[in-house]
Design a protein around this motif. Sequence first.
Motif, mmCIF file in Angstrom:
data_model
loop_
_atom_site.group_PDB
_atom_site.id
_atom_site.type_symbol
_atom_site.label_atom_id
_atom_site.label_comp_id
_atom_site.label_asym_id
_atom_site.label_seq_id
_atom_site.Cartn_x
_atom_site.Cartn_y
_atom_site.Cartn_z
ATOM 1 N N CYS A 30 0.845 -1.196 0.000
ATOM 2 C CA CYS A 30 0.000 0.000 0.000
ATOM 3 C C CYS A 30 0.880 1.246 0.000
ATOM 4 O O CYS A 30 1.660 1.465 0.933
ATOM 5 C CB CYS A 30 -0.916 0.003 1.218
ATOM 6 N N ILE A 37 -6.780 0.327 1.868
ATOM 7 C CA ILE A 37 -7.018 -0.955 1.209
ATOM 8 C C ILE A 37 -7.296 -2.036 2.252
ATOM 9 O O ILE A 37 -7.992 -3.016 1.987
ATOM 10 C CB ILE A 37 -5.809 -1.334 0.322
ATOM 11 N N GLN A 287 -9.370 0.271 -3.675
ATOM 12 C CA GLN A 287 -9.678 -0.869 -2.814
ATOM 13 C C GLN A 287 -10.628 -1.824 -3.511
ATOM 14 O O GLN A 287 -10.411 -3.048 -3.533
ATOM 15 C CB GLN A 287 -10.302 -0.380 -1.513
#
Length: 297
Positions: A30, A37, A287
């Motif tokens: 990330c 996420i 996401q």
Amino acid sequence: MVFQLSNECADYIKSHLPEELQQPRVAIVCGSGLGGIVNGLAASPRVVLPYESLPGFSVSTVVGHAGKLVVGLVGDNRVPVVLMLGRFHFYEGHDMAATAYPVRVFAQLGIKTLIATNAAGGLRSGFQVGDLMVLNDHLNMPGLVGFHPLRGSNDDRFGVRFPPLSDAYSLELRQGVRTALKELGISRNVHEGTYAFVCGPTYETRTEVRYLTAVGADAVGMSTIPEVIVARHSGLDVLAISLITNVAVSVKPPSAHSAVPATSMEDGMANHQEVLDAALEAANDIQAVIVQVVNKL
């Protein structure tokens, strides 16, 4: 040494995982501001391990990087994944191999797919803040002058001495992103292109922006490529997605002999808060796409 240490780290991680999480299949890195996420994971089972507890891991010092590993399940198919909430950067003082060390650990865990996200500056004409760019190639500027994550003796237990990178970014995974976007009805602009990796931590000068554009780069950032290289060296498939968080300034600065106000020098100037703000706005879409892609792996 790296093989032994990464194997020790993998064993440590597994020792903290319940049976359902023992065989993670995907690792997700990330980037700045994209730690949201983690919200795509099932509430349980979920294991959180701070980097400080992991053998060989460095500590992230960048705002927007939480510095912890989260293991959990994604999607209706409950795919076991490992999330890196924050990564390590060369500009923080780590050597290039250390920035990609977690990927060695992922390989030791038996993970077969790496998904890397990052915040990047847009170079290609027409790119806008909030656009996504799926990487189909990269330009490793530090690597071209010797700062390379595979520099030094090669450990054949990881991979070959001279790994090719012409196939670095999985076509199947890139197609999966396109399918996910259609299925989810996401209208955000999504491009494919070449990511230029530079050391940082300064944002690029106007001349550097023009140079990178001239040699074929579509976006520029300070991460990801060492992870991609080590992933491919270790046999992992790779998907990488850039969130365009600012549009790089390429026009020449006003001349001191002109009547243009001095404040025009600040037009379009990048800053890290801008990066975090743009990431927050786009986090839900990124996401959703990643969850959709992972759920089909």
